[in-house]
Design a protein around this motif. Structure first.
Motif, short mmCIF file in Angstrom:
data_model
loop_
_atom_site.label_atom_id
_atom_site.label_comp_id
_atom_site.label_asym_id
_atom_site.label_seq_id
_atom_site.Cartn_x
_atom_site.Cartn_y
_atom_site.Cartn_z
N ASP A 134 0.88 -0.93 0.06
CA ASP A 134 0.16 -0.07 -0.05
C ASP A 134 0.88 1.19 0.00
N LYS A 135 1.88 1.14 0.63
CA LYS A 135 3.00 2.43 0.81
C LYS A 135 3.36 2.74 -0.64
N LYS A 136 3.66 1.71 -1.39
CA LYS A 136 4.21 1.76 -2.69
C LYS A 136 3.54 2.04 -4.02
N ALA A 137 1.87 1.82 -3.46
CA ALA A 137 0.95 1.94 -4.46
C ALA A 137 1.06 3.25 -5.26
N ASP A 138 1.24 4.48 -4.55
CA ASP A 138 1.01 5.57 -5.23
C ASP A 138 2.16 6.08 -6.08
N GLU A 139 3.40 5.09 -6.16
CA GLU A 139 4.53 5.56 -7.09
C GLU A 139 4.20 5.56 -8.59
N ASP A 140 3.56 4.48 -9.00
CA ASP A 140 2.95 4.34 -10.33
C ASP A 140 1.96 3.55 -10.47
N ASN A 141 1.48 3.29 -11.71
CA ASN A 141 0.21 2.87 -11.90
C ASN A 141 0.22 1.22 -11.83
N LYS A 143 2.25 -0.33 -9.86
CA LYS A 143 2.18 -1.01 -8.42
C LYS A 143 1.02 -0.70 -7.69
N PHE A 144 0.22 0.36 -8.27
CA PHE A 144 -1.19 0.51 -7.52
C PHE A 144 -2.01 -0.79 -7.93
N ARG A 148 -3.73 -3.51 -5.81
CA ARG A 148 -5.17 -3.81 -5.86
C ARG A 148 -5.71 -5.57 -5.95
#
Length: 499
Positions: A134-141, A143-144, A148
């Protein structure tokens, strides 16, 4: 079989994930995700982390077996056939890519209670993984999307586990224990049985452990952690009495249940005189056998090798001893005998102090004082309101000892016990009837008793027959010998009522 052997057959990636999680928990890291928060501090950390390593490793092992079409339900590589060992390939499973179907590889030949226990250990592990993703999910699509997808799969996997008893199948019969609450007399009878058991390896040890449990509330899992130096000792390494005539046990947190149940900070845990006397007999016997070069007053109180003071028992040594006693405890019901355990001593002690039928002669000790004294001796943390916790004075040391004096400081001798119970109001003195009273009243009482017995005879026999019916199949946890003894005792009772 060492369950941690499963870890040896995992691949490096799987081992690394497990080790990273254990390191995180060892450092008191907090697992927090999606409203769930695991406890920050792990009690008995060394032991608990080993269990976690074993549980997660075996879970991975079983999933790998399932994905490799290995039918064995054993969590042991050595029990696989040569052909199955060739099939075993840890690379088929990436812990992050868990699937809903993996649950069925785990649940094979596992009871709902076992699966529930596994769920409670595996949930924090997978929530830790999700938290990291979750912490890395905002880095790029990418990883998001990975987060998910993983979250969806993890949730689907975890939802397969039974999370509470209400989710167990209807045909599952839970093994609910029938708790036994012993009287003082019954405690002493068991003590005498242990002390006089000629077949026992160390009867003085067994009797001492039982008496210590009954008067200090030591738990089964704590008894192997007690060290001699936890007691206040004299120069000879024996337990000394304080000015009140009691011994003192200062059980530290690390030796207590989950590292959270030490003795009272001020009053410690008082040990009645009779228990001190018994423990000193045991210590004298221990020192005599441990060797002259082994120091007195140090080391574990109960240990498998008397000369090795730093080697404790790995598990509760009283379990087998208590189990063997069950058939002989004929003063307990069949259900109570079946579930009898060392903890019955602790449970009964609490009941002697603040049970529903306990009324102490000094009226000022009843109620809250009595309840708080029981909590101190049991090393409980009671549920309290803010006012009770922060704005209410503790009971005095005098009142604490007075409650214990009136409840658990009894003689461990049946003849002396009767006098003690008369003194403290637990028994009433017998009133001698006159000759006229005897001739007129006793026949009436006898007739009334006979009438009641006759009316209840059918009910009693029916109950015994139901108990016999319940024992038509040997219960889990009961030996064949115990099972036969139980059945024969019931049959004997039925014959007594019907012949």
């Amino acid at each position: 079989m060492n369950k941690n052997s499963c870890f040896d057959y995992l691949n490096n990636n799987q081992k690394e994930i497990i080790n990273n999680y254990l390191t995180f928990r060892d450092n008191n890291g907090v697992v927090s995700f999606d409203g769930f928060k695991a406890k920050k501090y792990i009690s008995n950390k060394e032991k608990t982390l080993k269990i976690l390593k074993s549980e997660i490793s075996c879970l991975f092992f079983r999933i790998i077996c399932g994905r490799c079409s290995i039918k064995s339900s054993k969590s042991d590589f050595n029990q696989l056939t040569p052909e199955e060992r060739k099939q075993f390939n840890p690379d088929v499973f990436d812990p992050i890519n868990i699937e809903e179907e993996d649950y069925f590889f785990i649940s094979k030949e596992r009871s709902p209670t076992t699966l529930h226990s596994t769920y409670k250990k595996i949930k924090p592990f997978y929530y830790w993984i999700l938290g990291k993703l979750d912490k890395k999910a905002d880095e790029d699509n990418d990883k998001f999307r990975e987060f998910r997808r993983t979250k969806k799969n993890v949730m689907a996997f975890l939802e397969q586990f039974p999370t509470n008893e209400s989710e167990y199948p209807n045909d599952i019969i839970l093994n609910k224990k029938v708790k036994s609450f012993l009287t003082r007399e019954e405690m002493i009878i068991i003590y005498n049985m242990l002390l006089k058991n000629i077949k026992a390896f160390n009867p003085i040890r067994d009797a001492s452990a039982w008496q210590l449990t009954c008067t200090t509330g030591i738990r089964p899992e704590e008894i192997i952690n007690i060290r001699i130096e936890h007691f206040q000792l004299n120069a000879e390494g024996l337990i000394e009495l304080n000015y009140r005539g009691w011994g003192i046990l200062d059980l530290p947190a690390q030796a207590s249940k989950r590292g959270m149940s030490p003795s009272h900070a001020l009053y410690k845990t008082p040990v009645p005189y009779e228990t001190v006397k018994q423990l000193n007999k045991y210590l004298t016997h221990l020192y005599l056998n441990q060797g002259k070069n082994v120091p007195k007053g140090k080391g574990y109180l109960f240990r498998p090798d008397v000369s090795n003071i730093e080697r404790p028992y790995k598990k509760n040594f009283m379990w087998k001893i208590m189990n063997k006693m069950k058939p002989h405890l004929d003063f307990l019901s069949i259900e109570q005998r079946r579930d009898f355990e060392l903890k019955a001593g602790r449970r009964s002690m609490n009941n002697l102090i603040m049970g529903p039928k306990v009324t102490l002669l000094p009226e000022d000790l009843n109620g809250k004082v009595q309840e708080m004294a029981a909590n101190y001796q049991m090393r409980h943390k009671p549920n309290q309101t803010i006012a009770e916790k922060h704005y209410t004075q503790e009971i005095s040391e005098d009142d604490y000892y007075r409650v214990l004096e009136h409840t658990i400081n009894f003689p461990w001798n049946l003849k002396e016990l009767e006098k003690w119970e008369l003194k403290y109001g637990y028994k009433k003195p017998l009133v001698t009837s006159t000759k006229d009273d005897t001739t007129t009243k006793l026949p009436e009482e006898k007739t009334a008793t006979a009438t009641i017995a006759e009316n209840n005879l059918t009910e009693v026999v029916s109950k015994l027959e139901n108990q016999l019916h319940d024992l038509r199949v040997k219960p889990k946890g009961m030996t064949a010998r115990q099972w036969m003894i139980e059945r024969n005792q019931i049959k004997k009772e039925i014959r007594r009522y019907t012949i």
